[in-house]
Write a protein that holds these residues in place. Structure first.
Motif: not given
Length: 260
Positions: A122-124, A129-134
């Motif tokens: 994982n480098t994303t 979630d994808y739209a609102d990540p930490g």
């Protein structure tokens, strides 16, 4: 000369955990191998290998440089020294279409922000979630295709419970999926991650694709490695110990860093 003088003269050179990791990663690269190199720790290890035991190592960077021979560590894939010292410079589409995807690259050398028990990277994004990540990370670049198409993949990454998790928050680059042949069922060309080198030791996948501890670096215990792993890490029956860096390896590594 006293016994103390002799012991001082023959004592192993001092080194850091990062230097041990880099040297161990460099040793894994064989002379003559075609290696697709990621920036950061993989690039440091690959260039160390080329300047020591593997002068015929062919370094391929995503920017289109084939056979680069930098005398310092490149700052990025766009660093001019990669083009200046390359055997050839081609377009980025050519690197992927004519070298990587047809299976002409032996080893993909990658880093990771997170890696899980099946070698997925994982480098994303981390958390949420994808739209609102930490945390939003730099992203994929060419890593997904490198992981999919190289003959095998080596990963070099510092080890902690934050980086070694049971299941990554987002699969940027597929390792062995969820194990038990999932990678092959998805039609991936390469063998995927065959080696993971950390600042504590070395892991390799078992037949199911799950990473297993196969070696520890000098002074490191199995308990320390397990404490820095976010899953119940299994240990190979014949656990080995990594050889400490030699004075020559450390000298070459430090010279590369000093020139950068």
């Amino acid at each position: 000369m006293t016994l103390t003088d002799i012991e001082s003269a023959t004592a192993a050179p001092e080194y850091t955990a990062d230097e041990m990791m880099t040297v161990a990663a460099a040793r894994a690269l064989r002379d003559g191998t075609r290696c697709f190199v990621g920036i950061g720790l993989p690039s440091t290890a690959a260039n160390l290998a080329r300047t020591t035991h593997a002068p015929g190592l062919v370094l391929v960077y995503e920017s289109g440089t084939l056979g680069s021979k930098p005398d310092r560590l490149p700052a990025s894939i766009g660093d001019g020294i990669l083009a200046e010292t390359a055997d050839a410079v081609i377009s980025v589409p050519e690197v992927f279409n004519y070298w990587l995807q047809p299976g002409r690259i032996d080893v993909g050398f990658l880093g990771a922000a997170q890696i899980d028990k099946y070698g997925n990277i994982n480098t994303t994004v981390i958390g949420g979630d994808y739209a609102d990540p930490g945390v939003r990370l730099p992203g994929a670049g060419g890593a997904p295709e490198i992981a999919a198409s190289c003959g095998e993949v080596f990963v070099v990454v510092r080890q902690s419970r934050r980086s070694f998790v049971e299941r990554v928050d987002f699969i940027t680059s597929l390792g062995h999926g969820r194990g038990d042949g999932e990678r092959a069922r998805l039609g991936m060309r390469g063998a995927g991650p065959t080696l993971v080198i950390t600042d504590l030791g070395v892991m390799r996948p078992d037949p199911s694709g799950e990473l297993v501890l196969t070696a520890v670096h000098p002074g490191v215990t199995v308990a320390q490695v397990r404490a820095a792993t976010g899953w119940e890490l299994r240990v190979a029956p014949e656990l080995s110990a990594t050889e400490a860096p030699t004075a020559e390896e450390l000298s070459a590594l430090r010279a590369l860093k000093a020139a950068s």
